[in-house]
Design a protein around this motif. Structure first.
Motif, PDB file in Angstrom:
ATOM      1  N   SER A 103       0.834  -1.211   0.000  1.00 48.79           N
ATOM      2  CA  SER A 103       0.000   0.000   0.000  1.00 48.79           C
ATOM      3  C   SER A 103       0.866   1.258   0.000  1.00 48.79           C
ATOM      4  O   SER A 103       0.561   2.249  -0.686  1.00 48.79           O
ATOM      5  N   SER A 104       1.968   1.217   0.750  1.00 43.95           N
ATOM      6  CA  SER A 104       2.851   2.391   0.816  1.00 43.95           C
ATOM      7  C   SER A 104       3.492   2.665  -0.530  1.00 43.95           C
ATOM      8  O   SER A 104       3.591   3.823  -0.971  1.00 43.95           O
ATOM      9  N   ILE A 105       3.927   1.615  -1.197  1.00 43.09           N
ATOM     10  CA  ILE A 105       4.560   1.795  -2.506  1.00 43.09           C
ATOM     11  C   ILE A 105       3.549   2.302  -3.522  1.00 43.09           C
ATOM     12  O   ILE A 105       3.865   3.151  -4.372  1.00 43.09           O
ATOM     13  N   GLU A 106       2.309   1.777  -3.454  1.00 43.70           N
ATOM     14  CA  GLU A 106       1.277   2.265  -4.364  1.00 43.70           C
ATOM     15  C   GLU A 106       1.020   3.753  -4.131  1.00 43.70           C
ATOM     16  O   GLU A 106       0.775   4.522  -5.081  1.00 43.70           O
ATOM     17  N   THR A 107       1.076   4.177  -2.870  1.00 43.90           N
ATOM     18  CA  THR A 107       0.892   5.600  -2.561  1.00 43.90           C
ATOM     19  C   THR A 107       2.036   6.440  -3.122  1.00 43.90           C
ATOM     20  O   THR A 107       1.846   7.529  -3.678  1.00 43.90           O
ATOM     21  N   LEU A 108       3.291   5.897  -2.992  1.00 42.74           N
ATOM     22  CA  LEU A 108       4.453   6.605  -3.530  1.00 42.74           C
ATOM     23  C   LEU A 108       4.351   6.792  -5.039  1.00 42.74           C
ATOM     24  O   LEU A 108       4.756   7.824  -5.587  1.00 42.74           O
ATOM     25  N   LYS A 109       3.819   5.777  -5.708  1.00 41.07           N
ATOM     26  CA  LYS A 109       3.725   5.841  -7.160  1.00 41.07           C
ATOM     27  C   LYS A 109       2.775   6.950  -7.626  1.00 41.07           C
ATOM     28  O   LYS A 109       2.833   7.382  -8.778  1.00 41.07           O
ATOM     29  N   LEU A 110       1.898   7.387  -6.715  1.00 40.97           N
ATOM     30  CA  LEU A 110       0.959   8.457  -7.071  1.00 40.97           C
ATOM     31  C   LEU A 110       1.571   9.847  -6.922  1.00 40.97           C
ATOM     32  O   LEU A 110       0.987  10.846  -7.387  1.00 40.97           O
ATOM     33  N   GLU A 111       2.724   9.929  -6.281  1.00 39.36           N
ATOM     34  CA  GLU A 111       3.367  11.231  -6.067  1.00 39.36           C
ATOM     35  C   GLU A 111       3.969  11.741  -7.388  1.00 39.36           C
ATOM     36  O   GLU A 111       4.646  10.997  -8.103  1.00 39.36           O
TER      37      GLU A 111
END
Length: 430
Positions: free
Chosen positions: A224-232
């Motif tokens: 989930s954290s990596i998916e959030t990073l990919k949105l930055e």
């Protein structure tokens, strides 16, 4: 231990048999040789003159080593005899006339003779007369260099014969009792020896299940954290950072899949996989499943086909059955080159008078090496290591498929197609 005991008893029995019977034969042979030596001397003339025909007069002494003797001349006429009980002489003469009374050399044999008056007395039933075993031998003798007659003699060996029968029975009973006790003792000791092994195996299974379960939460958080990073936006503006994040995302996905597979296998080893049997129509479920995998197949330009009836009612665990078919289909797509095809067949069949579900997944890939067909369902086994690394996976997919089939109560096997490719056949109780 049982084999060693049986061999020991057999060797003891054979040695005793050899020693005792050799001793009995040696004693009778010495007796026959001594008596023949006397017959070839003056005793022969005395026999012809009838000096040993009177009551109580015998040419040779009867003892424990000689139960009877019969002396015949060269014409077969009786010259003299002696017996410890009536009837033996007549039986010996009958054996001599029939030609079954031993040999004229130094060979010895055991014969059964009746106690009592003998078979020449009419009205006696042979079955009513007890049998006695005699060690029987014969010698020819000469007079003045010419054959003069033959001597028959024998000794009672009933005790020795019964002794060996009794000994054989006792040894057999002791061996049977020992083998039974050894089997019981071995079973008890093996169970005791397996206790720590079983405990260690149980701890290992629980550890694998617990570890896999505990890993799911942090891996889900990482994903989930990596998916959030990919949105930055800042991540997307830096190619190197984007590449690193994509690599992390891919590896976490692989770890998540591996953890899920290990958890399923651990639950299977612990016997925690249960069936949720219910009746449903499998045909639309297969159609939806192929539709979901179509994106994966189209990416490799692989044609997915379904050959199944419009309605296929079954009584099975729908979740596990769908999971099984997804594993087989993903495996077929993974190892089928671009432009190939994967066919899923489903049908209801009768087997031993009961309804069964038959499923087949056929691909047009490179097939499976013949030496690997019997091992592809083993855990972490990959026939072509380099190809497996390129295609991804950890060698657990088919092992999980095998566990699911066993849980669902069926069988699975893999074969190579004659024209190329492979086919997986599954049969389940339907």
């Amino acid at each position: 231990m049982s084999v060693f005991l049986l061999l020991s008893f057999l060797i003891i029995y054979l040695l005793l048999h050899l020693l005792i019977w050799n001793n009995q034969k040696e004693r009778l042979n010495l007796l026959l040789d001594a008596e023949v030596k006397q017959l070839q001397g003056p005793m022969y003339e005395e026999l012809l003159q009838g000096q040993y025909q009177g009551p109580g007069n015998q040419a040779f002494t009867l003892s424990a080593d000689q139960s009877f003797y019969v002396i015949l001349n060269s014409e077969g006429n009786l010259l003299g005899s002696g017996e410890i009980q009536p009837g033996l002489k007549e039986q010996v003469l009958k054996l001599a006339d029939s030609g079954t009374a031993g040999t004229t050399g130094k060979g010895l044999e055991i014969v059964e003779l009746e106690q009592g008056p003998g078979p020449l007395h009419k009205g006696n039933d042979p079955k009513d007369s007890p049998q006695t075993a005699y060690l029987f031998g014969s010698r020819t003798f000469e007079h003045k260099g010419q054959p003069a007659g033959i001597l028959y003699a024998g000794k009672d060996v009933t005790f020795q014969q019964q002794l060996f029968r009794w000994l054989l029975g006792v040894l057999a009973a002791i061996a049977a009792a020992f083998i039974l006790l050894a089997a019981v003792f071995s079973r008890v000791m093996s169970r005791q020896a397996m206790v720590p092994v079983r405990r260690a195996y149980d701890r290992q299974k629980h550890f694998a299940a617990d570890a896999s379960h505990e890993l799911r939460t942090p891996l889900s958080v990482l994903l989930s954290s990596i998916e959030t990073l990919k949105l930055e936006d800042s991540i997307n503006e830096q190619p190197f950072t984007r590449h690193v994040v994509d690599g992390m995302y891919s590896e976490v996905q692989r770890m998540t899949a591996l953890t899920r597979d290990l958890l399923l296998l651990a639950r299977s080893d612990a016997g925690l996989l249960e069936q949720d049997l219910r009746r449903f129509d499998l045909a639309p479920a297969l159609a939806r499943m192929l539709s979901g995998l179509s994106v994966l197949a189209e990416a490799k330009q692989i044609l997915l086909e379904l050959e199944a009836p419009a309605e296929l009612p079954v009584k099975q665990d729908q979740e596990k059955l769908v999971q099984l078919m997804i594993i087989l289909l993903e495996n077929a797509i993974k190892f089928t080159p671009a432009g190939g095809s994967v066919i899923l067949r489903a049908a209801s069949i009768q087997k031993n008078g009961s309804p069964w579900l038959k499923l087949e997944v056929e691909d047009t890939g490179v097939g499976i090496p013949a030496e690997d067909l019997n091992r592809i369902f083993e855990r972490f086994y990959r026939p072509d290591q380099s190809r497996s690394r390129e295609a991804g996976g950890h060698g657990l997919g088919l092992a999980i498929a095998k566990e699911l089939v066993d849980t669902l109560g069926g069988n699975i096997r893999a074969e190579n197609c004659p024209g190329g490719g492979s086919i997986f056949r599954v049969e389940l109780r339907g």
